[in-house]
Write a protein that holds these residues in place. Sequence first.
Motif, mmCIF file in Angstrom:
data_model
loop_
_atom_site.group_PDB
_atom_site.id
_atom_site.type_symbol
_atom_site.label_atom_id
_atom_site.label_comp_id
_atom_site.label_asym_id
_atom_site.label_seq_id
_atom_site.Cartn_x
_atom_site.Cartn_y
_atom_site.Cartn_z
ATOM 1 N N THR A 190 36.506 -11.862 49.223
ATOM 2 C CA THR A 190 35.887 -10.452 48.771
ATOM 3 C C THR A 190 35.726 -9.484 49.931
ATOM 4 O OG1 THR A 190 35.376 -11.135 46.683
ATOM 5 C CG2 THR A 190 34.293 -9.168 47.584
ATOM 6 N N PRO A 191 35.060 -10.087 50.957
ATOM 7 C CA PRO A 191 34.760 -9.005 52.221
ATOM 8 C C PRO A 191 36.130 -8.368 52.599
ATOM 9 C CG PRO A 191 33.492 -10.913 52.486
ATOM 10 C CD PRO A 191 34.447 -11.165 51.345
ATOM 11 N N LEU A 192 37.326 -9.233 52.765
ATOM 12 C CA LEU A 192 38.404 -8.449 53.119
ATOM 13 C C LEU A 192 39.426 -7.870 52.098
ATOM 14 C CD1 LEU A 192 39.511 -11.188 56.018
ATOM 15 C CD2 LEU A 192 38.562 -8.785 56.190
ATOM 16 N N VAL A 193 39.141 -8.243 50.884
ATOM 17 C CA VAL A 193 39.959 -7.802 49.833
ATOM 18 C C VAL A 193 39.711 -6.319 49.592
ATOM 19 C CG1 VAL A 193 40.599 -7.803 47.491
ATOM 20 C CG2 VAL A 193 40.592 -9.957 48.987
ATOM 21 N N PHE A 194 38.192 -6.109 49.354
ATOM 22 C CA PHE A 194 37.833 -4.967 48.697
ATOM 23 C C PHE A 194 37.984 -3.743 49.687
ATOM 24 C CE2 PHE A 194 35.772 -6.618 45.203
ATOM 25 C CZ PHE A 194 35.584 -5.435 44.479
ATOM 26 N N PRO A 195 38.003 -3.885 51.250
ATOM 27 C CA PRO A 195 38.510 -2.734 51.882
ATOM 28 C C PRO A 195 39.819 -2.252 51.458
ATOM 29 C CG PRO A 195 37.400 -4.296 53.330
ATOM 30 C CD PRO A 195 37.344 -4.935 51.890
ATOM 31 N N GLY A 196 40.542 -3.305 51.382
ATOM 32 C CA GLY A 196 42.059 -3.133 50.887
ATOM 33 C C GLY A 196 42.159 -2.432 49.418
ATOM 34 N N ILE A 197 41.341 -2.639 48.537
ATOM 35 C CA ILE A 197 41.161 -2.044 47.290
ATOM 36 C C ILE A 197 40.730 -0.482 47.498
ATOM 37 C CG2 ILE A 197 39.897 -2.099 45.107
ATOM 38 C CD1 ILE A 197 39.994 -5.044 44.987
ATOM 39 N N ARG A 198 39.778 -0.358 48.216
ATOM 40 C CA ARG A 198 39.288 0.904 48.581
ATOM 41 C C ARG A 198 40.418 1.782 49.220
ATOM 42 N NH1 ARG A 198 35.003 -1.055 51.532
ATOM 43 N NH2 ARG A 198 33.276 -1.509 50.261
ATOM 44 N N LEU A 199 41.005 1.230 50.041
ATOM 45 C CA LEU A 199 42.244 1.929 50.764
ATOM 46 C C LEU A 199 43.401 2.018 49.695
ATOM 47 C CD1 LEU A 199 43.333 2.786 53.352
ATOM 48 C CD2 LEU A 199 44.290 0.633 53.830
ATOM 49 N N GLY A 200 43.554 1.207 48.556
ATOM 50 C CA GLY A 200 44.619 1.305 47.632
ATOM 51 C C GLY A 200 44.163 2.656 46.641
ATOM 52 N N PHE A 201 42.746 2.763 46.342
ATOM 53 C CA PHE A 201 42.490 3.792 45.760
ATOM 54 C C PHE A 201 42.694 5.100 46.437
ATOM 55 C CE2 PHE A 201 39.268 7.184 44.799
ATOM 56 C CZ PHE A 201 39.525 7.300 43.517
ATOM 57 N N ILE A 202 42.396 5.051 47.768
ATOM 58 C CA ILE A 202 42.548 6.437 48.382
ATOM 59 C C ILE A 202 44.091 6.771 48.517
ATOM 60 C CG2 ILE A 202 42.635 7.301 50.931
ATOM 61 C CD1 ILE A 202 40.026 5.495 51.369
ATOM 62 N N TYR A 203 45.028 5.910 48.680
ATOM 63 C CA TYR A 203 46.346 6.042 48.573
ATOM 64 C C TYR A 203 46.661 6.620 47.271
ATOM 65 C CZ TYR A 203 47.605 4.996 53.524
ATOM 66 O OH TYR A 203 47.674 4.978 54.651
ATOM 67 N N ALA A 204 46.223 6.238 46.203
ATOM 68 C CA ALA A 204 46.584 6.530 44.982
ATOM 69 C C ALA A 204 46.297 7.983 44.655
ATOM 70 C CB ALA A 204 45.800 5.621 43.760
ATOM 71 N N VAL A 205 44.902 8.273 45.077
ATOM 72 C CA VAL A 205 44.600 9.765 45.127
ATOM 73 C C VAL A 205 45.406 10.679 46.096
ATOM 74 C CG1 VAL A 205 42.793 11.282 45.915
ATOM 75 C CG2 VAL A 205 42.160 9.336 44.810
ATOM 76 N N ILE A 206 45.750 10.230 47.288
ATOM 77 C CA ILE A 206 46.596 10.794 48.044
ATOM 78 C C ILE A 206 48.127 10.978 47.453
ATOM 79 C CG2 ILE A 206 47.922 10.934 50.284
ATOM 80 C CD1 ILE A 206 45.674 9.541 51.530
ATOM 81 N N GLY A 207 48.758 9.992 46.974
ATOM 82 C CA GLY A 207 49.931 10.237 46.484
ATOM 83 C C GLY A 207 50.104 11.001 45.176
ATOM 84 N N THR A 208 48.966 11.060 44.367
ATOM 85 C CA THR A 208 48.837 11.897 43.169
ATOM 86 C C THR A 208 48.680 13.243 43.599
ATOM 87 O OG1 THR A 208 48.151 10.075 41.800
ATOM 88 C CG2 THR A 208 47.320 12.348 40.815
ATOM 89 N N ILE A 209 47.745 13.715 44.201
ATOM 90 C CA ILE A 209 47.481 15.043 44.845
ATOM 91 C C ILE A 209 48.814 15.531 45.530
ATOM 92 C CG2 ILE A 209 45.930 16.437 45.870
ATOM 93 C CD1 ILE A 209 44.613 15.483 43.468
ATOM 94 N N ALA A 210 49.298 14.744 46.436
ATOM 95 C CA ALA A 210 50.442 15.325 47.177
ATOM 96 C C ALA A 210 51.618 15.593 46.322
ATOM 97 C CB ALA A 210 50.768 14.276 48.233
#
Length: 266
Positions: A190-210
């Motif tokens: 979990t300590p390493l997976v969740f930073p990836g999940i946060r990054l995944g959400f950030i990229y979902a926002v970036i992809g959608t808005i862009a």
Amino acid sequence: MSTPQIEAKPKQLSAGSVWRKATFVRWFIIVALLVVLETATRTGLIASTLMVPPSEILTRLASIAPTSEFAEDSARTLTTILFAFAIGLVVGIPLGVFLWRIPAAGRILEPFIVTGYAMPTLLFYPVLLAVMGLNAGPIILIAATMSLIPIALTTMIALNSIKPILHKLANSVNASPAQYYLKVLFPAATPLVFPGIRLGFIYAVIGTIAMEFILAAQGIGFRAGLYYRELNVTDMWAYIVVVVVVGVVVNGVLTWLEKRIRRDML
């Protein structure tokens, strides 16, 4: 005869005290930044064609928020982000587990996944548009692809970093497959997976808005792009603030969820 001096141990702060101080510092930075921007925009250090005072942006946002147009745009963008993020989670985590469970597949597929991570997926939009039509489908698919890649990679890395003693411990107590994953692997990763999940959400926002900014006909990104092209700086920044607020809120929710899951699993 001199007596030995006992060094005083540094006072350790409680977790609650550290959290409160960190929160105070964050809010102080935000307020200070707003004051600086307010001063710079009103004194002309920042041209009005680039940015207007934050007070005007917030006032304009307060007038835009109750409108039906804003509600429709927000619903479209948030739905697209959540769908893309959900696909990234549902596909990314099992893909990461697959790459970890079958090392040969990981060694073969990892370069392709990393290449896809670095490639601008916007290039595939014309093909997706021809296949799926002019709707939210191409945007969701591109944003989901951007989201799942960091989730899959961090999941694989997290599982590879688990200490071998934990695998031996699970075998020694005859843990079932469900217990093996839920009680051993996932809590440790979990300590390493969740930073990836946060990054995944950030990229979902970036992809959608862009994608909305360039190609869509509705959504928060579309409105920001429309007002940018119309040189309506106030409304453009109002919609940019909405994107920032969404990112901050969801990041806070994911942080809370990480702590809750780790507490419940252990």
